[in-house]
Write a protein that holds these residues in place. Structure first.
Motif, PDB file in Angstrom:
ATOM      1  N   ARG A   6       0.833  -1.211   0.000  1.00 51.36           N
ATOM      2  CA  ARG A   6       0.000   0.000   0.000  1.00 51.36           C
ATOM      3  C   ARG A   6       0.858   1.247   0.000  1.00 51.36           C
ATOM      4  O   ARG A   6       0.488   2.259  -0.601  1.00 51.36           O
ATOM      5  CB  ARG A   6      -0.929   0.002   1.206  1.00 51.36           C
ATOM      6  N   ASP A   7       2.030   1.191   0.661  1.00 50.46           N
ATOM      7  CA  ASP A   7       2.946   2.333   0.638  1.00 50.46           C
ATOM      8  C   ASP A   7       3.480   2.586  -0.761  1.00 50.46           C
ATOM      9  O   ASP A   7       3.806   3.720  -1.115  1.00 50.46           O
ATOM     10  CB  ASP A   7       4.121   2.105   1.605  1.00 50.46           C
ATOM     11  N   LEU A   8       3.570   1.526  -1.577  1.00 49.59           N
ATOM     12  CA  LEU A   8       3.987   1.661  -2.974  1.00 49.59           C
ATOM     13  C   LEU A   8       2.819   2.066  -3.873  1.00 49.59           C
ATOM     14  O   LEU A   8       2.955   2.104  -5.089  1.00 49.59           O
ATOM     15  CB  LEU A   8       4.571   0.339  -3.475  1.00 49.59           C
ATOM     16  N   GLU A   9       1.675   2.347  -3.261  1.00 45.25           N
ATOM     17  CA  GLU A   9       0.446   2.762  -3.943  1.00 45.25           C
ATOM     18  C   GLU A   9      -0.115   1.685  -4.857  1.00 45.25           C
ATOM     19  O   GLU A   9      -0.734   1.979  -5.887  1.00 45.25           O
ATOM     20  CB  GLU A   9       0.639   4.085  -4.679  1.00 45.25           C
ATOM     21  N   ASP A  10       0.109   0.424  -4.481  1.00 51.07           N
ATOM     22  CA  ASP A  10      -0.508  -0.682  -5.196  1.00 51.07           C
ATOM     23  C   ASP A  10      -1.894  -0.944  -4.614  1.00 51.07           C
ATOM     24  O   ASP A  10      -2.168  -0.610  -3.459  1.00 51.07           O
ATOM     25  CB  ASP A  10       0.329  -1.963  -5.049  1.00 51.07           C
ATOM     26  N   ILE A  11      -2.761  -1.543  -5.414  1.00 50.53           N
ATOM     27  CA  ILE A  11      -4.072  -1.986  -4.944  1.00 50.53           C
ATOM     28  C   ILE A  11      -3.878  -3.378  -4.365  1.00 50.53           C
ATOM     29  O   ILE A  11      -3.342  -4.262  -5.030  1.00 50.53           O
ATOM     30  CB  ILE A  11      -5.101  -2.034  -6.096  1.00 50.53           C
TER      31      ILE A  11
END
Length: 157
Positions: A6-11
């Motif tokens: 989530r920190d890598l902005e993945d779903i």
């Protein structure tokens, strides 16, 4: 692992059935709990898989993407019709000093367009190609710039 993704902005979608899975189910964008799982997992999850089959998760993702795409198609169609009706009424009022379309005519156009378009789009079944594309960004607008460009181009034509 969920926090890192989530920190890598993945779903992130998480599947679990036990009490130890509850924190991950809560932190993910979507939490899938199995029907035979614990109450703690059920409470932490967004969706409970009723048949305990992982293939149902794939089917749920496919149907979710299909519904989102159908809503976008309907909005694009409906906004195009409304932009044309608005432009016709405005230009007609400026040139003829009265609108060429009455309020009743505008209501009829909207009723016919709403019902036919919604029926056509609501009955479209999902295709396997929906799963091959990446998910939309979290902050993606339902009416994006590309759609606005298409609406304006179609309204002009």
């Amino acid at each position: 692992m969920v926090k890192g993704l989530r920190d890598l902005e993945d779903i992130v979608a998480v599947t679990g059935d036990g009490t130890n899975d509850a924190p991950a189910l809560k932190k993910g964008d979507v939490g899938f709990a199995m029907k035979t799982g614990t109450n703690v997992a059920h409470n932490a999850a967004d969706i409970i898989i009723q048949d305990d089959n992982f293939a149902s998760i794939v089917k749920a993702c496919k149907w979710g993407r299909n519904v989102f795409d159908n809503i976008r198609r309907f909005l694009q169609f409906q906004l195009t019709v409304n932009v044309v009706a608005l432009a016709t009424a405005f230009v007609g009022a400026c040139v003829l000093w009265e609108s060429p379309l009455t309020a009743i005519q505008l209501l009829w156009v909207n009723m016919i367009m709403d019902s036919l378009a919604s029926l056509a789009l609501a009955t479209e079944t999902p295709k396997d190609e929906l799963l091959k594309r990446p998910p939309y960004r979290k902050k993606e607008y339902i009416v994006n710039r590309k759609m606005i460009k298409h609406i304006m181009c179609m309204a002009i034509i």
